[in-house]
Design a protein around this motif. Structure first.
Motif, mmCIF file in Angstrom:
data_model
loop_
_atom_site.group_PDB
_atom_site.id
_atom_site.type_symbol
_atom_site.label_atom_id
_atom_site.label_comp_id
_atom_site.label_asym_id
_atom_site.label_seq_id
_atom_site.Cartn_x
_atom_site.Cartn_y
_atom_site.Cartn_z
ATOM 1 N N GLY A 218 47.086 2.970 82.222
ATOM 2 C CA GLY A 218 46.441 3.784 81.849
ATOM 3 C C GLY A 218 47.111 5.115 80.361
ATOM 4 N N PHE A 219 48.342 5.152 81.360
ATOM 5 C CA PHE A 219 48.838 6.102 81.132
ATOM 6 C C PHE A 219 49.670 6.195 79.228
ATOM 7 C CE2 PHE A 219 52.357 3.846 83.466
ATOM 8 C CZ PHE A 219 53.260 3.911 82.327
ATOM 9 N N SER A 223 49.649 7.855 74.490
ATOM 10 C CA SER A 223 51.364 6.998 72.950
ATOM 11 C C SER A 223 51.247 6.690 71.900
ATOM 12 C CB SER A 223 52.470 6.827 73.977
ATOM 13 O OG SER A 223 52.176 5.235 75.273
ATOM 14 N N ILE A 224 50.090 5.957 72.323
ATOM 15 C CA ILE A 224 49.655 4.345 71.720
ATOM 16 C C ILE A 224 48.565 5.704 70.484
ATOM 17 C CG2 ILE A 224 47.946 2.520 70.808
ATOM 18 C CD1 ILE A 224 48.984 1.317 73.337
ATOM 19 N N LEU A 225 47.512 6.169 71.339
ATOM 20 C CA LEU A 225 46.370 6.724 70.003
ATOM 21 C C LEU A 225 47.433 8.074 69.336
ATOM 22 C CD1 LEU A 225 43.393 7.640 72.995
ATOM 23 C CD2 LEU A 225 43.965 5.482 71.530
ATOM 24 N N SER A 226 47.859 8.635 70.046
ATOM 25 C CA SER A 226 48.645 10.094 69.409
ATOM 26 C C SER A 226 49.924 9.049 67.623
ATOM 27 C CB SER A 226 49.802 10.062 70.036
ATOM 28 O OG SER A 226 49.122 11.257 70.895
ATOM 29 N N ARG A 227 50.083 8.040 68.142
ATOM 30 C CA ARG A 227 50.840 7.323 67.095
ATOM 31 C C ARG A 227 49.703 6.712 65.723
ATOM 32 N NH1 ARG A 227 51.758 1.843 66.571
ATOM 33 N NH2 ARG A 227 52.141 1.610 69.123
ATOM 34 N N GLY A 297 47.735 -2.615 60.289
ATOM 35 C CA GLY A 297 48.266 -3.769 60.655
ATOM 36 C C GLY A 297 47.933 -4.708 61.934
ATOM 37 N N PHE A 298 48.798 -6.054 62.029
ATOM 38 C CA PHE A 298 48.500 -6.822 63.526
ATOM 39 C C PHE A 298 48.860 -5.823 64.835
ATOM 40 C CE2 PHE A 298 50.258 -8.914 66.676
ATOM 41 C CZ PHE A 298 49.197 -10.355 67.223
ATOM 42 N N LEU A 299 47.890 -5.521 65.178
ATOM 43 C CA LEU A 299 48.788 -5.209 66.734
ATOM 44 C C LEU A 299 48.611 -5.890 68.342
ATOM 45 C CD1 LEU A 299 46.526 -1.857 66.958
ATOM 46 C CD2 LEU A 299 49.063 -2.197 65.515
ATOM 47 N N PRO A 300 50.279 -5.922 68.572
ATOM 48 C CA PRO A 300 49.949 -6.314 70.428
ATOM 49 C C PRO A 300 48.965 -6.500 70.540
ATOM 50 C CG PRO A 300 52.326 -5.220 69.708
ATOM 51 C CD PRO A 300 51.440 -4.865 68.257
ATOM 52 N N ARG A 301 49.014 -7.478 71.581
ATOM 53 C CA ARG A 301 47.758 -7.127 73.080
ATOM 54 C C ARG A 301 47.235 -5.410 73.686
ATOM 55 N NH1 ARG A 301 44.724 -11.357 77.010
ATOM 56 N NH2 ARG A 301 42.278 -10.700 76.584
ATOM 57 N N GLU A 302 48.592 -5.788 74.232
ATOM 58 C CA GLU A 302 48.944 -3.946 74.982
ATOM 59 C C GLU A 302 48.085 -2.157 73.982
ATOM 60 O OE1 GLU A 302 51.116 -7.192 74.141
ATOM 61 O OE2 GLU A 302 50.920 -7.426 76.122
ATOM 62 N N GLU A 303 49.011 -3.221 72.144
ATOM 63 C CA GLU A 303 47.687 -1.935 71.898
ATOM 64 C C GLU A 303 46.594 -1.873 71.645
ATOM 65 O OE1 GLU A 303 50.596 -1.087 68.327
ATOM 66 O OE2 GLU A 303 52.536 -0.974 69.604
ATOM 67 N N LEU A 304 45.954 -3.050 71.207
ATOM 68 C CA LEU A 304 44.841 -3.535 70.545
ATOM 69 C C LEU A 304 43.702 -2.666 72.360
ATOM 70 C CD1 LEU A 304 42.519 -3.915 68.749
ATOM 71 C CD2 LEU A 304 42.962 -6.411 70.102
ATOM 72 N N VAL A 305 44.451 -3.453 73.508
ATOM 73 C CA VAL A 305 43.524 -2.969 74.547
ATOM 74 C C VAL A 305 43.530 -1.128 74.966
ATOM 75 C CG1 VAL A 305 43.466 -2.625 77.141
ATOM 76 C CG2 VAL A 305 44.562 -4.754 76.248
ATOM 77 N N ALA A 306 44.537 -0.456 73.814
ATOM 78 C CA ALA A 306 44.534 0.945 74.417
ATOM 79 C C ALA A 306 43.007 1.164 73.854
ATOM 80 C CB ALA A 306 45.640 1.468 73.782
ATOM 81 N N LEU A 307 43.101 0.693 72.193
ATOM 82 C CA LEU A 307 41.972 1.303 71.767
ATOM 83 C C LEU A 307 40.415 0.752 71.974
ATOM 84 C CD1 LEU A 307 43.566 0.300 68.188
ATOM 85 C CD2 LEU A 307 43.965 1.994 69.041
#
Length: 419
Positions: A218-219, A223-227, A297-307
């Protein structure tokens, strides 16, 4: 005592589609991973799984023993009787691959590839709408028949997509010859019978499974949301490739309605551009909401999970369906989904989502507003979604496929007598 039956030898193509294929990728990889776990690594007594690969690289990805699979060899002579995926048909028309025998061995005469199939497997099982050959028994999965229902969308009608080298001829040649067609809903079954005359007895309704949720620390979310310059619970998520039928237009209009009412919600649109991205950007500018729309654009699954885990809700205005995967994924991460009401959608999701007319942005906006203001409703949808997923596990999906195979074991054995 010796068992009455020998294990059924079931050939299944190792998924080679790219993550950018979206729901198709997730579905195929989910089904194949469960099949490997059940029939390959545990050595089932009733079914022997024989993976089929395009090349040796595919088997390494899945940690498969190369001596226990068949390898396609794309460099050998082509033959018009060998059916490719529709994507490859566009490139090489009706040309095809030939089989190599287990790794390190190749055929000198490609014309014998069907003999190799027949000697190694009893039935082919495809988790997508394509099949290697129609000359031995096979099971095929039908995702949708939207080219018959909504042929005006360019992605199912232009460049031969509908014509004899496209979807229509493909299903006429494949679905009508299948040992069995797998669909996700009763609606899909009725369409297959209506449009292609497939007898209902050769169709199995097997609700599509939800991919296993990815475990991510979760940590990393912050950083992903900030980006993407979004805050938790302050944005809507619509993961979809930019096709016309995905109906991003409705999402933009609904967002405009909400912003005009004082909302500061943002809309995140992950997905590959299939031709409409620039038009969507232009529309957002025209509506004066471009600062509220993020298309990364297309996101890796790890980043999509954060969303997924941090969005207010998933919206899914696509005109095509049912059997869409993202709403199920949203449920697996404890997120409510608002889904376009298309034929068969209620059969797939039941009361675990909110529905709206995909032609009415105000309908979508009302549902989003309900999620924003009614916390009890949001919590109830999350609970209902979790309950639905208990019935849509990969294991449950394989249970129904296994039951089908074993129910017709004798018929399949009869098909092998003349080999």
């Amino acid at each position: 005592d010796e068992p009455l039956h020998c294990p059924l030898k079931v050939g299944i193509l190792i998924p080679s589609s790219l993550p950018t294929y979206g729901g198709a990728y997730e579905f195929e990889h989910t089904v194949f991973a469960e099949a490997l776990k059940r029939y390959y690594h545990r050595r089932s007594q009733s079914i022997k799984l024989i993976p089929i690969a395009y090349d040796a690289a595919d088997i390494k990805v899945w940690n498969i023993d190369p001596t226990r699979c068949l390898i396609l060899n794309p460099k050998l002579i082509k033959n018009e009787n060998f059916l490719l995926s529709r994507i490859e048909q566009k490139v090489s028309k009706l040309a095809g691959h030939f089989f190599g025998q287990p790794v390190g061995k190749q055929l000198s005469d490609g014309a014998n590839y069907i003999d190799i199939l027949r000697s190694n497997i009893d039935i082919l099982w495809s988790s997508n709408p394509n099949i290697l050959t129609t000359q031995i028994p096979f099971i095929i999965t039908i995702w949708d028949l939207q080219h018959r229902l909504q042929p005006f969308f360019p992605e199912v009608s232009e460049l031969g997509e509908w014509s004899w080298i496209g979807r229509q001829e493909h299903y006429m040649n494949v679905a009508t010859k299948a040992f069995c067609c797998v669909v996700g809903t009763k609606r899909g079954s009725s369409e297959l019978t209506q449009f292609f005359g497939v007898d209902p007895s050769r169709i199995i309704v097997n609700p599509f499974p939800c991919p296993e949720p990815l475990i991510v620390e979760g940590f990393e979310d912050h950083s992903i949301l900030s980006r993407f310059n979004v805050a938790s619970q302050k944005f809507l998520l619509y993961p979809a490739q930019f096709w016309s039928h995905k109906n991003h237009v409705n999402a933009l209009y609904a967002l405009k309605i909400l912003i005009s009412s004082g909302s500061d919600l943002k809309l995140v649109l992950p997905g590959s551009d299939k031709g409409t991205l620039q038009s969507i950007h232009s529309m957002a500018c025209r509506l004066g909401i471009s600062e509220f729309v993020i298309a990364p654009g297309f996101l890796p699954r790890e980043e999509l999970v954060a969303l997924y885990r941090n969005c207010l809700a998933l919206i899914f205005p696509s005109f095509f369906g049912p059997d869409n995967i993202p709403p199920l994924e949203a449920m697996s991460y404890g997120v409510p989904a608002i889904v376009a009401k298309v034929p068969g959608s209620y059969e797939q999701y039941g009361n675990s989502v909110l529905y709206f007319d995909p032609c009415k942005p105000e309908d979508l906006a009302i549902n989003i507003q309900a999620i924003m203001t009614d916390h009890d409703l949001r919590d109830e949808l999350v609970v209902r979604g979790k309950a639905l997923l208990l019935r849509l596990s990969p294991a449950a999906y394989l249970d129904r496929i296994e039951s089908l195979l074993l129910q017709h074991r004798v018929a399949l054995e009869c098909c092998t007598l003349a080999r």
